[in-house]
Enzyme design. Structure first.
Site, mmCIF file in Angstrom:
data_model
loop_
_atom_site.group_PDB
_atom_site.id
_atom_site.type_symbol
_atom_site.label_atom_id
_atom_site.label_comp_id
_atom_site.label_asym_id
_atom_site.label_seq_id
_atom_site.Cartn_x
_atom_site.Cartn_y
_atom_site.Cartn_z
ATOM 1 N N GLU A 114 8.954 73.392 61.434
ATOM 2 C CA GLU A 114 9.344 74.307 62.582
ATOM 3 C C GLU A 114 10.968 73.708 63.232
ATOM 4 O OE1 GLU A 114 7.948 76.830 64.225
ATOM 5 O OE2 GLU A 114 9.822 76.454 65.629
ATOM 6 N N THR B 229 10.160 82.315 63.549
ATOM 7 C CA THR B 229 9.367 81.694 62.470
ATOM 8 C C THR B 229 9.002 82.862 61.626
ATOM 9 O OG1 THR B 229 8.491 80.197 64.120
ATOM 10 C CG2 THR B 229 7.275 80.334 61.915
HETATM 11 C C1 GP9 Z 1 3.999 79.832 66.643
HETATM 12 C C2 GP9 Z 1 5.169 79.450 65.959
HETATM 13 C C3 GP9 Z 1 6.229 79.138 66.602
HETATM 14 O O1 GP9 Z 1 3.016 80.371 66.158
HETATM 15 O O2 GP9 Z 1 5.316 80.383 64.792
HETATM 16 O O3 GP9 Z 1 6.914 80.185 66.724
HETATM 17 P P1 GP9 Z 1 8.876 80.364 67.009
HETATM 18 O O4 GP9 Z 1 9.053 80.401 68.398
HETATM 19 O O5 GP9 Z 1 9.450 79.343 66.469
HETATM 20 O O6 GP9 Z 1 9.047 81.836 66.427
HETATM 21 MN MN MN Z 2 9.701 78.365 64.403
#
Ligand code: GP9
Ligand code: MN
Length: 613
Positions: A252, A294
């Site tokens: 992330e 994401t």
């Molecule tokens: C939450 C994660 C984060 O489920 O996918 O999302 P983002 O804000 O990084 O797209």
């Molecule tokens: Mn993300």
């Protein structure tokens, strides 16, 4: 002057006051909240006036009617101010403007949370609540609906349209390709103003949503030919991970520069640094995500198509047909799964995963989540990986398992007990905290590898770790630049869009692969390593192992990178010297870049993969 005449006059004054106030407010926001690259005083002046026509027309909703309604004018004023404020909040982090799909996906991305609180400023209430003062004024003056002179209304309407058309004409003279590059939202807003941009965006999105009903397979053959021409011969790495379980780890918000960072002699990513030594490591790998963050990364990796310029494909096109990575693996007998410690509805994953062919989605409800083991969006990464192991053990092999980490997410919150590195001391707390959450994420990956080994699952797996998108947006370039000891200009900013890509195959030696590539290339890369051939395919990416592939990474805003060049903010740069270079050097790629993005969009908007044989 009789009372009636005075009331009429007051109503006209009120209309012009609203135009003046909103134009001024909009200009101040352009100047102090948005950062436009302006060429000279001409563009600066233009910025002052480019919203007037649209504001006059939109406020005219309350004026150009049989009975002019001051209350309605004020309501429009309030809505436009609120829209401006939404853009401010969005821009403060994303350095981008809201699109219709972004507003619709609000429900899918969790609404107001800690992330939004981080973006608030003390003076924010003034942006929207001046409407209260105006409402008081309206009451004090005793303004209510009135039938104004038809002739005057007509003249005002015609003048507003004339102003709008003149600004549009001037904008087109300054930027002739404005409408062809409508995904360049900065250019659009600075040329036509925020409100015209929103009206255009609404029109564009309504058009593209009915587009698929009229699409047919004739469009597809040209695109298939284009993609076929790009295909490369399989490399010597083909099939080296044949039959292995595939473990994909989405890191992330992790940017590649963090792999080189240390604070007080402690590395920010000690485990990843060690892991990359005995892995394939790609130091020139970029994220290519847009507003879908994401989910855009996931979409690219699963489909080898580009994300859309506005919104997330996961939210906008979950009913489409795709030729996905899970589908290709399912056909080879794999069990395909995804693991994530957040709600299953976030980014519309539960629906889109079905479309993409995932067999099973382990989401928040499948984990033991408490106040103690969660933070920010959900389960902390270490318990997330630990609790996933029993599920993995149960899966029928071969399987693919995607792990979406979560703790290193804006605004980078972490408890003291999980902080394993000293923090830098920049002026931005967000930047400082980012180091702590990245360090925590690194520890969680270490834990996962240890547990995989202990469970006897390590040897039979191939591990693909990738950063999903940037963590520190352009907003933090200044603080980050001070920390890194260099000014972050356009070229350095593009360089910061590199994300880690580490492919670890137990038993294989480590190797640095310098190819310039992006997330759209991951699907063919993974399939090549696993030796899986798709029965039907349409991949815009090519294997990162191929020596014949073109070194070209295309970003959603039309920027791109080649081996030696960077094209960003409408300027061509030499990558090595980071200085501006002759635009012609970049110009020879313009056609390809435009085609590639347009073709991918056509596939998605037209749902063209349903026609593929
Ligand atoms: C939450 C994660 C984060 O489920 O996918 O999302 P983002 O804000 O990084 O797209
Ligand atoms: Mn993300």
């Amino acid at each position: 002057m009789d009372v009636e005449r005075r009331k009429e006059k007051d109503l006209w004054r009120f209309y012009f006051l609203l135009i003046a106030l909103l134009s001024l407010k909009t200009y101040l926001v352009y100047r102090f909240e948005f950062t436009f690259s302006l060429n000279g005083i001409g563009e600066e002046l233009f910025l002052m006036i480019n919203s007037i026509g649209s504001i006059a027309l939109l406020l005219g909703i309350g004026l150009f009617r049989k009975q002019s309604k001051p209350g309605l004018m004020l309501a429009v004023y309030f809505v436009l101010s609120a829209l401006l404020y939404c853009n401010i909040l969005y821009y403060r982090f994303y350095i981008d403007f809201v699109t219709v799909p972004v507003l619709f996906q609000f429900g899918n991305v969790g609404g107001l949370g800690q992330s939004t609180v981080e973006l608030l400023n003390l003076y924010d209430p003034f942006i929207v609540f001046d409407s209260i003062v105006l409402f008081w004024l309206l009451k004090r003056k005793g303004l209510h609906k009135l039938a104004l002179s038809k002739k005057l209304k007509k003249r005002t309407a015609i003048s507003s349209v004339a102003v709008l058309l003149c600004t549009a004409a001037l904008a087109l003279i300054m930027h002739p390709l404005l409408f062809e590059k409508s995904y360049d939202r900065e250019l659009f807003v600075k040329s036509l103003g925020a409100y015209t941009y929103h009206v255009y965006d609404i029109g564009f999105n309504s058009f593209t949503s009915i587009n698929s009903a009229f699409a047919d397979d004739t469009e597809l053959s040209e695109i298939e030919k284009y993609v076929k021409d790009k295909e490369v011969e399989p490399s010597s790495y083909e099939g080296i991970a044949n039959g292995k379980n595939l473990i994909l780890i989405s890191l992330e918000s992790t940017q590649a520069f963090m792999l080189n960072e240390s604070v007080d002699g402690e590395e920010a990513t000690p485990f990843l640094n060690k892991l990359k030594e005995d892995s394939f490591f790609f130091p020139n790998f970029y994220h290519q995500t847009a507003q879908g963050k994401t989910s855009d990364a996931e979409f690219m990796i699963d489909s080898s198509l580009y994300p859309l310029s506005g919104g997330s494909v996961f939210v906008r096109k979950p009913q489409n047909e795709f030729l996905s990575l899970p589908e290709a693996l399912n056909n080879e007998g794999y069990t395909t799964t995804s693991f994530h410690g957040n709600d299953r509805e976030f980014w519309n994953r539960s629906e889109m995963y079905e479309t993409l062919g995932y067999d099973r989605f382990y989401s928040k409800k499948d984990f033991n989540v408490s106040d103690e083991n969660s933070i920010n969006y959900g389960l902390k990464d270490i318990p997330f990986f630990k609790q996933s192991i029993p599920y993995l053990k149960e899966l029928e092999q071969p399987y693919s398992a995607k792990f979406l980490t979560l703790t290193n997410h804006f605004p980078y919150l972490l408890e003291e007990e999980d902080t394993m590195i000293s923090l830098p001391e920049t002026e931005e707390e967000v930047v400082n905290r980012y180091f702590a959450t990245v360090r925590y994420e690194d520890e969680s990956i270490k834990t996962f590898f240890e547990e995989m080994k202990a469970a006897g699952l390590y040897e039979d797996s191939i591990f693909v770790l990738y950063g999903d998108h940037y963590g520190l947006s352009e907003t933090y370039d200044k603080a980050l630049g001070e920390y890194l000891g260099k000014e972050i200009g356009p070229v350095e900013h593009v360089d910061l869009q590199k994300v880690p890509l580490i492919i670890h195959i137990p038993g294989e030696d480590g190797e640095v692969i310098n190819t310039v590539g992006g997330q759209v290339d991951l699907k063919p890369t993974i399939l090549e390593l696993l030796g899986v051939e798709e029965s039907k395919s349409l991949n815009f990416g090519t294997s990162l192992f191929s020596e014949k592939r073109k070194d070209l990474v295309i970003f959603r805003d039309g920027s791109f990178i080649t081996k030696n060049l960077i094209y960003t903010k409408n300027t061509c740069y030499n990558k090595e010297s980071t200085s501006k270079t002759n635009r012609n050097k970049c110009a020879r790629y313009f056609g390809d870049v435009q085609d590639e993005l347009d073709y991918s969009d056509q596939v998605i908007y037209g749902d063209l993969l349903r026609f593929i044989q």
